[in-house]
Enzyme design. Sequence first.
Site, PDB file in Angstrom:
ATOM      1  N   TYR A 154       0.840  -1.211   0.000  1.00 40.46           N
ATOM      2  CA  TYR A 154       0.000   0.000   0.000  1.00 40.46           C
ATOM      3  C   TYR A 154       0.873   1.258   0.000  1.00 40.46           C
ATOM      4  O   TYR A 154       0.609   2.215  -0.742  1.00 40.46           O
ATOM      5  CB  TYR A 154      -0.889  -0.071   1.242  1.00 40.46           C
ATOM      6  N   ALA A 156       3.897   1.541  -1.150  1.00 44.33           N
ATOM      7  CA  ALA A 156       4.535   1.638  -2.472  1.00 44.33           C
ATOM      8  C   ALA A 156       3.551   2.228  -3.483  1.00 44.33           C
ATOM      9  O   ALA A 156       3.898   3.124  -4.266  1.00 44.33           O
ATOM     10  CB  ALA A 156       4.999   0.255  -2.933  1.00 44.33           C
TER      11      ALA A 156
HETATM   12  P1  NAP Z   1     -13.619   2.076   1.355  1.00 48.06           P
HETATM   13  O1  NAP Z   1     -14.576   2.641   2.332  1.00 48.06           O
HETATM   14  O2  NAP Z   1     -13.111   0.695   1.518  1.00 48.06           O
HETATM   15  O3  NAP Z   1     -14.243   2.256  -0.120  1.00 48.06           O
HETATM   16  C1  NAP Z   1     -13.504   1.787  -1.218  1.00 48.06           C
HETATM   17  C2  NAP Z   1     -14.202   2.182  -2.500  1.00 48.06           C
HETATM   18  O4  NAP Z   1     -13.382   1.752  -3.605  1.00 48.06           O
HETATM   19  C3  NAP Z   1     -15.555   1.507  -2.683  1.00 48.06           C
HETATM   20  O5  NAP Z   1     -16.409   2.427  -3.326  1.00 48.06           O
HETATM   21  C4  NAP Z   1     -15.237   0.335  -3.606  1.00 48.06           C
HETATM   22  O6  NAP Z   1     -16.321  -0.073  -4.424  1.00 48.06           O
HETATM   23  C5  NAP Z   1     -14.161   0.950  -4.474  1.00 48.06           C
HETATM   24  N1  NAP Z   1     -13.304  -0.036  -5.128  1.00 48.06           N
HETATM   25  C6  NAP Z   1     -12.481  -0.951  -4.561  1.00 48.06           C
HETATM   26  N2  NAP Z   1     -11.860  -1.668  -5.506  1.00 48.06           N
HETATM   27  C7  NAP Z   1     -12.300  -1.201  -6.699  1.00 48.06           C
HETATM   28  C8  NAP Z   1     -12.033  -1.531  -8.060  1.00 48.06           C
HETATM   29  N3  NAP Z   1     -11.170  -2.517  -8.366  1.00 48.06           N
HETATM   30  N4  NAP Z   1     -12.670  -0.843  -9.030  1.00 48.06           N
HETATM   31  C9  NAP Z   1     -13.556   0.145  -8.732  1.00 48.06           C
HETATM   32  N5  NAP Z   1     -13.842   0.507  -7.459  1.00 48.06           N
HETATM   33  C10 NAP Z   1     -13.225  -0.153  -6.470  1.00 48.06           C
HETATM   34  O7  NAP Z   1     -12.288   2.987   1.285  1.00 48.06           O
HETATM   35  P2  NAP Z   1     -12.049   4.518   1.726  1.00 48.06           P
HETATM   36  O8  NAP Z   1     -11.572   4.538   3.121  1.00 48.06           O
HETATM   37  O9  NAP Z   1     -13.204   5.347   1.302  1.00 48.06           O
HETATM   38  O10 NAP Z   1     -10.784   4.852   0.824  1.00 48.06           O
HETATM   39  C11 NAP Z   1     -10.887   5.583  -0.382  1.00 48.06           C
HETATM   40  C12 NAP Z   1      -9.483   5.932  -0.849  1.00 48.06           C
HETATM   41  O11 NAP Z   1      -8.818   6.700   0.152  1.00 48.06           O
HETATM   42  C13 NAP Z   1      -8.595   4.725  -1.098  1.00 48.06           C
HETATM   43  O12 NAP Z   1      -7.747   4.979  -2.196  1.00 48.06           O
HETATM   44  C14 NAP Z   1      -7.776   4.640   0.167  1.00 48.06           C
HETATM   45  O13 NAP Z   1      -6.555   3.982  -0.045  1.00 48.06           O
HETATM   46  C15 NAP Z   1      -7.593   6.108   0.491  1.00 48.06           C
HETATM   47  N6  NAP Z   1      -7.281   6.395   1.892  1.00 48.06           N
HETATM   48  C16 NAP Z   1      -8.163   6.071   2.882  1.00 48.06           C
HETATM   49  C17 NAP Z   1      -7.827   6.370   4.199  1.00 48.06           C
HETATM   50  C18 NAP Z   1      -8.740   6.061   5.342  1.00 48.06           C
HETATM   51  O14 NAP Z   1      -8.294   6.219   6.496  1.00 48.06           O
HETATM   52  N7  NAP Z   1      -9.966   5.634   5.125  1.00 48.06           N
HETATM   53  C19 NAP Z   1      -6.602   6.980   4.475  1.00 48.06           C
HETATM   54  C20 NAP Z   1      -5.745   7.287   3.447  1.00 48.06           C
HETATM   55  C21 NAP Z   1      -6.100   7.007   2.136  1.00 48.06           C
HETATM   56  P3  NAP Z   1     -17.415  -1.195  -3.942  1.00 48.06           P
HETATM   57  O15 NAP Z   1     -18.359  -0.460  -3.025  1.00 48.06           O
HETATM   58  O16 NAP Z   1     -18.072  -1.645  -5.189  1.00 48.06           O
HETATM   59  O17 NAP Z   1     -16.648  -2.261  -3.246  1.00 48.06           O
END
Ligand code: NAP
Length: 242
Positions: A154, A156
Amino acid sequence: MKYALVTGGSRGLGRAICLKLSQMGIPVIINYQSNTAAAEEVCNEITNAGGQAALLRFDVSKPEEINAALDSWEQEHPDDYIAYLVNNAGIRRDNVMFMMPDEDWHRVLDITLNGFFYITRRLLPKMMMRKHGGRIVNMSSLSGLKGMAGQVNYSAAKAAIIGATKALAQEAAARSVTVNAVAPGFIETDMTKDLPMEELKNLVPAKRFGKAEEVAALVGFLCSDDAAYITGEVISINGGLY
Ligand code: NAP
């Protein structure tokens, strides 16, 4: 008309970003992979509030799915283009590196990094040709800035997104397309629900996890006209945790 495409718009940060962009008057295309019910909920919330939204299902790691979905969207919208792209879809597959299966290494890189490449390359020509340019916001992470034990894959992927953001910003600036990255710390979403929040929030100077709406407000600003001269930046949103 100028549309926004938010990858992973069905849940968490992507959901909040879709709602924010819609509140800014931008019609939103909600991408998701599998959770149709969650994506429909976001779509209904936007349309019930008087905004415009549509669903576009594809796996961001699969170029053939991306191209088929975007080809058919473009055929249905000959006079419109996607001017705002938020590369937000992402997953975690945490493990110490010596125990990390190939599959977990590749899946995280495929979704975060290759997904960014396939979709952005597909949408850039239209953004760069249009007079009004465009906005690209890439979702990085604190993990990509500092590195986190147990997240070599992640970290990377999220660090690579920062390099790609800075390079693409220089390619696209003359065409009024800005490219920025956002680096959240701990934000309350499905992705972090398995983490020990009570323990971890003590590490955060602000003593709490962030809210998806707080990240969405930053993305909204980066997509606004006010942010036209900001490009190639990585903006942290982490309650003081570095
Ligand atoms: P989340 O609640 O797990 O939601 C992930 C989203 O990505 C969902 O809408 C999921 O769709 C979609 N997704 C996953 N794989 C996919 C694929 N192959 N093609 C299309 N859509 C896909 O995650 P989040 O916390 O909102 O994170 C969003 C972004 O922020 C990510 O890039 C994560 O790395 C980054 N981030 C999050 C945090 C944190 O603390 N939450 C911190 C730093 C960075 P489905 O609903 O269809 O599964």
